[in-house]
Design a protein around this motif. Structure first.
Motif, mmCIF file in Angstrom:
data_model
loop_
_atom_site.group_PDB
_atom_site.id
_atom_site.type_symbol
_atom_site.label_atom_id
_atom_site.label_comp_id
_atom_site.label_asym_id
_atom_site.label_seq_id
_atom_site.Cartn_x
_atom_site.Cartn_y
_atom_site.Cartn_z
ATOM 1 N N LEU A 98 -6.142 3.298 -9.291
ATOM 2 C CA LEU A 98 -5.100 4.280 -9.016
ATOM 3 C C LEU A 98 -4.811 4.289 -7.522
ATOM 4 O O LEU A 98 -5.739 4.327 -6.710
ATOM 5 N N ALA A 99 -3.538 4.240 -7.187
ATOM 6 C CA ALA A 99 -3.098 4.303 -5.791
ATOM 7 C C ALA A 99 -3.764 3.221 -4.937
ATOM 8 O O ALA A 99 -4.110 3.453 -3.785
ATOM 9 N N GLY A 100 -3.975 2.038 -5.533
ATOM 10 C CA GLY A 100 -4.531 0.926 -4.777
ATOM 11 C C GLY A 100 -6.032 0.962 -4.595
ATOM 12 O O GLY A 100 -6.589 0.153 -3.871
ATOM 13 N N LEU A 101 -6.720 1.894 -5.253
ATOM 14 C CA LEU A 101 -8.174 1.985 -5.156
ATOM 15 C C LEU A 101 -8.792 1.827 -6.543
ATOM 16 O O LEU A 101 -8.232 2.278 -7.540
ATOM 17 N N VAL A 102 -9.965 1.206 -6.587
ATOM 18 C CA VAL A 102 -10.704 1.024 -7.827
ATOM 19 C C VAL A 102 -11.713 2.159 -7.948
ATOM 20 O O VAL A 102 -12.430 2.468 -6.990
ATOM 21 N N TYR A 103 -11.760 2.779 -9.116
ATOM 22 C CA TYR A 103 -12.708 3.855 -9.381
ATOM 23 C C TYR A 103 -13.854 3.305 -10.215
ATOM 24 O O TYR A 103 -13.634 2.705 -11.265
ATOM 25 N N LEU A 104 -15.078 3.511 -9.720
ATOM 26 C CA LEU A 104 -16.291 3.039 -10.371
ATOM 27 C C LEU A 104 -17.218 4.210 -10.628
ATOM 28 O O LEU A 104 -17.157 5.228 -9.934
ATOM 29 N N ARG A 105 -18.095 4.034 -11.604
ATOM 30 C CA ARG A 105 -19.069 5.071 -11.936
ATOM 31 C C ARG A 105 -20.431 4.397 -12.082
ATOM 32 O O ARG A 105 -20.513 3.268 -12.547
#
Length: 84
Positions: free
Chosen positions: A39-46
């Motif tokens: 989202l918005a050029g960023l990768v979200y990780l958990r």
């Protein structure tokens, strides 16, 4: 300056375990995490065991040699407060 071909950025699927080259664990190795979204050029990780997600740049994501997946029952959208 010579033109070099761009290396395509790896795009994982939701629930895929990836290596985050932008973050290191206590031993100095890249962190393995579950891909949640971009989202918005960023990768979200958990974290693999669950917990609070973090962001990294798409070019820092690397596929594992032997792909692994974790079932994500309800992939959530990243919190809007985290998006610039």
């Amino acid at each position: 300056m010579p033109n070099r071909p761009r290396t395509p950025v790896y795009t994982p699927t939701v629930g895929e375990v990836v290596r985050d080259l932008g973050h290191r664990d206590f031993s100095g190795d890249p962190v393995e995490a579950v891909y949640m979204d971009t989202l918005a050029g960023l990768v979200y990780l958990r974290p693999l065991a669950g917990g609070c997600e973090w962001t990294t740049k798409p070019e820092c994501i690397q596929a594992l040699a032997s792909p692994r997946f974790i079932t994500v029952q309800h992939p959530s959208r990243p919190r809007t407060a985290d998006v610039a």
